[in-house]
Design a protein around this motif. Structure first.
Motif, PDB file in Angstrom:
ATOM      1  N   THR A 190       0.831  -1.205   0.000  1.00 35.67           N
ATOM      2  CA  THR A 190       0.000   0.000   0.000  1.00 35.67           C
ATOM      3  C   THR A 190       0.866   1.256   0.000  1.00 35.67           C
ATOM      4  OG1 THR A 190      -1.732  -1.191   1.209  1.00 35.67           O
ATOM      5  CG2 THR A 190      -1.843   1.216   1.208  1.00 35.67           C
ATOM      6  N   VAL A 191       1.906   1.243   0.802  1.00 37.13           N
ATOM      7  CA  VAL A 191       2.827   2.390   0.864  1.00 37.13           C
ATOM      8  C   VAL A 191       3.509   2.592  -0.485  1.00 37.13           C
ATOM      9  CG1 VAL A 191       4.986   3.215   1.892  1.00 37.13           C
ATOM     10  CG2 VAL A 191       3.182   2.280   3.356  1.00 37.13           C
ATOM     11  N   ASP A 192       3.971   1.499  -1.084  1.00 38.21           N
ATOM     12  CA  ASP A 192       4.643   1.604  -2.382  1.00 38.21           C
ATOM     13  C   ASP A 192       3.709   2.174  -3.444  1.00 38.21           C
ATOM     14  OD1 ASP A 192       6.935   0.585  -1.275  1.00 38.21           O
ATOM     15  OD2 ASP A 192       6.676  -1.439  -2.082  1.00 38.21           O
ATOM     16  N   SER A 193       2.427   1.837  -3.382  1.00 37.30           N
ATOM     17  CA  SER A 193       1.476   2.362  -4.359  1.00 37.30           C
ATOM     18  C   SER A 193       1.274   3.865  -4.181  1.00 37.30           C
ATOM     19  CB  SER A 193       0.137   1.623  -4.231  1.00 37.30           C
ATOM     20  OG  SER A 193      -0.526   1.949  -3.031  1.00 37.30           O
ATOM     21  N   ILE A 194       1.380   4.348  -2.948  1.00 31.05           N
ATOM     22  CA  ILE A 194       1.287   5.794  -2.694  1.00 31.05           C
ATOM     23  C   ILE A 194       2.517   6.499  -3.246  1.00 31.05           C
ATOM     24  CG2 ILE A 194       1.179   7.587  -0.911  1.00 31.05           C
ATOM     25  CD1 ILE A 194      -0.310   5.529   0.861  1.00 31.05           C
ATOM     26  N   TYR A 195       3.692   5.931  -2.962  1.00 29.51           N
ATOM     27  CA  TYR A 195       4.933   6.529  -3.464  1.00 29.51           C
ATOM     28  C   TYR A 195       4.986   6.552  -4.993  1.00 29.51           C
ATOM     29  CZ  TYR A 195       7.269   6.539   1.131  1.00 29.51           C
ATOM     30  OH  TYR A 195       7.629   6.785   2.427  1.00 29.51           O
ATOM     31  N   ALA A 196       4.383   5.547  -5.627  1.00 31.56           N
ATOM     32  CA  ALA A 196       4.405   5.471  -7.095  1.00 31.56           C
ATOM     33  C   ALA A 196       3.723   6.681  -7.715  1.00 31.56           C
ATOM     34  CB  ALA A 196       3.740   4.187  -7.564  1.00 31.56           C
ATOM     35  N   VAL A 197       2.720   7.215  -7.031  1.00 36.16           N
ATOM     36  CA  VAL A 197       1.986   8.380  -7.523  1.00 36.16           C
ATOM     37  C   VAL A 197       2.568   9.675  -6.983  1.00 36.16           C
ATOM     38  CG1 VAL A 197      -0.276   9.522  -7.561  1.00 36.16           C
ATOM     39  CG2 VAL A 197      -0.122   7.022  -7.757  1.00 36.16           C
ATOM     40  N   GLN A 198       3.057   9.616  -5.745  1.00 37.95           N
ATOM     41  CA  GLN A 198       3.555  10.805  -5.060  1.00 37.95           C
ATOM     42  C   GLN A 198       4.852  10.454  -4.334  1.00 37.95           C
ATOM     43  OE1 GLN A 198       0.627  12.483  -2.434  1.00 37.95           O
ATOM     44  NE2 GLN A 198       1.852  14.285  -1.938  1.00 37.95           N
ATOM     45  N   PRO A 199       6.000  10.537  -5.000  1.00 37.59           N
ATOM     46  CA  PRO A 199       7.277  10.086  -4.413  1.00 37.59           C
ATOM     47  C   PRO A 199       7.631  10.759  -3.090  1.00 37.59           C
ATOM     48  CG  PRO A 199       7.504  10.456  -6.770  1.00 37.59           C
ATOM     49  CD  PRO A 199       6.159  10.977  -6.396  1.00 37.59           C
ATOM     50  N   CYS A 200       7.193  11.983  -2.880  1.00 39.68           N
ATOM     51  CA  CYS A 200       7.495  12.695  -1.630  1.00 39.68           C
ATOM     52  C   CYS A 200       6.275  12.752  -0.717  1.00 39.68           C
ATOM     53  CB  CYS A 200       8.002  14.100  -1.934  1.00 39.68           C
ATOM     54  SG  CYS A 200       9.570  14.148  -2.829  1.00 39.68           S
ATOM     55  N   ALA A 201       5.490  11.708  -0.739  1.00 39.12           N
ATOM     56  CA  ALA A 201       4.232  11.687   0.017  1.00 39.12           C
ATOM     57  C   ALA A 201       4.477  11.797   1.521  1.00 39.12           C
ATOM     58  CB  ALA A 201       3.467  10.410  -0.287  1.00 39.12           C
ATOM     59  N   LYS A 202       3.541  12.444   2.183  1.00 35.68           N
ATOM     60  CA  LYS A 202       3.518  12.504   3.644  1.00 35.68           C
ATOM     61  C   LYS A 202       2.594  11.384   4.132  1.00 35.68           C
ATOM     62  CE  LYS A 202       4.604  17.390   4.365  1.00 35.68           C
ATOM     63  NZ  LYS A 202       5.132  17.647   3.017  1.00 35.68           N
ATOM     64  N   ILE A 203       3.191  10.385   4.772  1.00 39.16           N
ATOM     65  CA  ILE A 203       2.468   9.171   5.159  1.00 39.16           C
ATOM     66  C   ILE A 203       2.621   8.930   6.657  1.00 39.16           C
ATOM     67  CG2 ILE A 203       2.225   6.683   4.791  1.00 39.16           C
ATOM     68  CD1 ILE A 203       3.580   7.072   2.058  1.00 39.16           C
ATOM     69  N   LEU A 204       1.525   8.606   7.312  1.00 38.11           N
ATOM     70  CA  LEU A 204       1.515   8.181   8.708  1.00 38.11           C
ATOM     71  C   LEU A 204       0.885   6.796   8.799  1.00 38.11           C
ATOM     72  CD1 LEU A 204       0.379  11.306  10.784  1.00 38.11           C
ATOM     73  CD2 LEU A 204       2.469  10.001  11.127  1.00 38.11           C
ATOM     74  N   ILE A 205       1.536   5.890   9.511  1.00 36.73           N
ATOM     75  CA  ILE A 205       0.993   4.553   9.745  1.00 36.73           C
ATOM     76  C   ILE A 205       1.009   4.324  11.252  1.00 36.73           C
ATOM     77  CG2 ILE A 205       1.224   2.092   9.255  1.00 36.73           C
ATOM     78  CD1 ILE A 205       2.908   2.883   6.812  1.00 36.73           C
ATOM     79  N   ALA A 206      -0.130   3.983  11.816  1.00 38.89           N
ATOM     80  CA  ALA A 206      -0.215   3.868  13.264  1.00 38.89           C
ATOM     81  C   ALA A 206      -1.156   2.752  13.657  1.00 38.89           C
ATOM     82  CB  ALA A 206      -0.680   5.195  13.874  1.00 38.89           C
ATOM     83  N   GLY A 207      -0.900   2.193  14.850  1.00 40.91           N
ATOM     84  CA  GLY A 207      -1.793   1.183  15.377  1.00 40.91           C
ATOM     85  C   GLY A 207      -1.079   0.215  16.290  1.00 40.91           C
ATOM     86  N   ASP A 208      -1.786  -0.850  16.614  1.00 43.46           N
ATOM     87  CA  ASP A 208      -1.251  -1.927  17.441  1.00 43.46           C
ATOM     88  C   ASP A 208      -0.719  -3.004  16.494  1.00 43.46           C
ATOM     89  OD1 ASP A 208      -0.727  -4.046  19.097  1.00 43.46           O
ATOM     90  OD2 ASP A 208      -2.663  -4.003  20.136  1.00 43.46           O
ATOM     91  N   PHE A 209       0.602  -3.109  16.427  1.00 44.45           N
ATOM     92  CA  PHE A 209       1.239  -4.068  15.529  1.00 44.45           C
ATOM     93  C   PHE A 209       1.456  -5.423  16.201  1.00 44.45           C
ATOM     94  CE2 PHE A 209       1.970  -0.086  13.514  1.00 44.45           C
ATOM     95  CZ  PHE A 209       2.196  -0.327  12.166  1.00 44.45           C
ATOM     96  N   ASN A 210       1.203  -5.510  17.516  1.00 39.95           N
ATOM     97  CA  ASN A 210       1.448  -6.732  18.288  1.00 39.95           C
ATOM     98  C   ASN A 210       2.867  -7.255  18.104  1.00 39.95           C
ATOM     99  OD1 ASN A 210      -0.789  -7.625  20.008  1.00 39.95           O
ATOM    100  ND2 ASN A 210      -1.992  -7.535  18.120  1.00 39.95           N
ATOM    101  N   ASP A 211       3.775  -6.371  17.791  1.00 38.69           N
ATOM    102  CA  ASP A 211       5.201  -6.670  17.668  1.00 38.69           C
ATOM    103  C   ASP A 211       5.986  -5.466  18.153  1.00 38.69           C
ATOM    104  OD1 ASP A 211       5.693  -9.287  16.840  1.00 38.69           O
ATOM    105  OD2 ASP A 211       5.376  -8.838  14.719  1.00 38.69           O
ATOM    106  N   TYR A 212       7.249  -5.721  18.459  1.00 42.85           N
ATOM    107  CA  TYR A 212       8.128  -4.660  18.932  1.00 42.85           C
ATOM    108  C   TYR A 212       8.925  -4.075  17.769  1.00 42.85           C
ATOM    109  CZ  TYR A 212       6.758  -6.645  23.380  1.00 42.85           C
ATOM    110  OH  TYR A 212       6.006  -7.104  24.438  1.00 42.85           O
ATOM    111  N   SER A 213       9.574  -2.962  18.016  1.00 43.14           N
ATOM    112  CA  SER A 213      10.227  -2.212  16.930  1.00 43.14           C
ATOM    113  C   SER A 213      11.332  -2.994  16.237  1.00 43.14           C
ATOM    114  CB  SER A 213      10.787  -0.898  17.468  1.00 43.14           C
ATOM    115  OG  SER A 213      11.749  -1.132  18.475  1.00 43.14           O
ATOM    116  N   THR A 214      11.892  -3.995  16.926  1.00 41.72           N
ATOM    117  CA  THR A 214      12.982  -4.789  16.332  1.00 41.72           C
ATOM    118  C   THR A 214      12.497  -6.101  15.733  1.00 41.72           C
ATOM    119  OG1 THR A 214      13.444  -5.714  18.523  1.00 41.72           O
ATOM    120  CG2 THR A 214      14.735  -3.800  17.860  1.00 41.72           C
TER     121      THR A 214
END
Length: 313
Positions: A190-214
């Motif tokens: 989904t992110v790649d499809s946004i970049y394909a149209v808008q290479p410098c897009a401002k994107i925020l992704i947030a939520g409960d990933f049930n995983d840690y940053s590493t």
């Protein structure tokens, strides 16, 4: 009327897992029997409305410490049941004077758990929204849709927001890891499809990933030109994570953003106002003041603490 900090050029974004924000009515298509007045949880209308107002109070508290009456511009929510819950939260709770509008998914999740996005119409003008369905994978139960919303913020830029609630670790991290990786791949596409149209897009992704940053599901997303803004997030009152399990703090909730937004980020912290915490009598210290401990009603807010990010836009 509540105001936005965007009057000062500051855009406030909040993420919160609400811990089972269910109504009291049975949906015959979902396994929501646990949250009914007749269940072992005794989920009564009075408890429901207390929960609704608690979540409203929690969101208002995330609005800012410096300006009385300020509110977040956008709030990403996990573990909400349906449209009626969002209608009650936005228009009949302590939040009603904030004038929030919302989008919510209608996912195939067996329990009826969904994600939602609240937004202030004074600082976010929606352009497009849709749910991203996670395609079936062998052995994986139907899971929450990803909510995609794009809109115009007051400086004229387009902001793309994705709200995520990845499959849980129930059954063990190893046994369920492939399911979260599956969701992660869909986010990346989904992110790649946004970049394909808008290479410098401002994107925020947030939520409960049930995983840690590493963990791998997050590591994979960093290869899609995304930065984990919440990696080092801490609270002002001692919280070292958004979730505490057996006395150990950890961040299962995350806010990721594109390079263009990362350059505008001022901070990202955990909202650990004292009223959101209670003494951890078993392990010491404090933990989130939750609604239930097993089937025991505690009467608190959520078992997760919110993440709060500020941007200078």
């Amino acid at each position: 009327m509540a105001i936005s900090l965007f009057l000062l050029g500051i855009f406030t974004f909040v993420e919160l897992n609400c811990e089972n924000l269910f109504d009291c009515r049975h949906d015959s298509m979902k396994q929501d029997e646990q949250f009914l007045p007749t269940s072992d949880y005794h989920w009564t209308p009075s408890r429901y409305w207390r929960k609704i107002n608690h979540i409203g109070q929690e969101i208002l508290a995330c609005g800012g410490d410096s300006i009385s009456g300020s509110i977040p511009d956008i709030v990403a929510l996990c573990e909400v049941e349906n449209d009626s819950v969002l209608e009650a939260l936005c228009h009949r709770s302590l939040l009603r004077k904030a004038n929030y509008e919302y989008f919510v998914t209608n996912s195939p999740d067996e329990r009826g758990v969904d994600v939602a996005l609240l937004y202030s119409p004074f600082s976010f003008l929606p352009l497009n929204h849709h749910s991203v369905r996670i395609p079936p994978k062998s052995g994986m139960k139907p899971t929450r849709d990803i909510l995609y919303v794009s809109g115009i913020i007051p400086n004229g830029d387009t902001l793309h927001v994705l709200v995520v609630h990845a499959p849980s670790r129930s059954g063990g991290k190893g046994a369920t890891q492939s399911f979260r990786l599956h969701v992660s791949r869909q986010i990346g596409l989904t992110v790649d499809s946004i970049y394909a149209v808008q290479p410098c897009a401002k994107i925020l992704i947030a939520g409960d990933f049930n995983d840690y940053s590493t963990d791998q599901s997050l590591e994979n997303l960093y290869h899609h030109q995304l930065w984990n803004l919440s990696r080092e997030a801490r609270g002002k009152h001692g919280a070292k994570g958004t979730y505490r399990f057996r006395g150990e703090w950890g961040n299962l909730d995350h806010i990721l953003c594109s390079r263009e937004l990362y350059k505008k980020a001022l901070d990202c912290r955990i909202g650990d106002a004292p009223f959101l915490l209670e003494v951890d009598e078993k392990y010491g210290g404090f933990h989130p003041f939750r609604t239930y401990q097993g089937p025991k009603y505690i009467g608190g807010f959520s078992d997760h603490l919110p993440l709060i990010a500020h941007f200078r836009l």
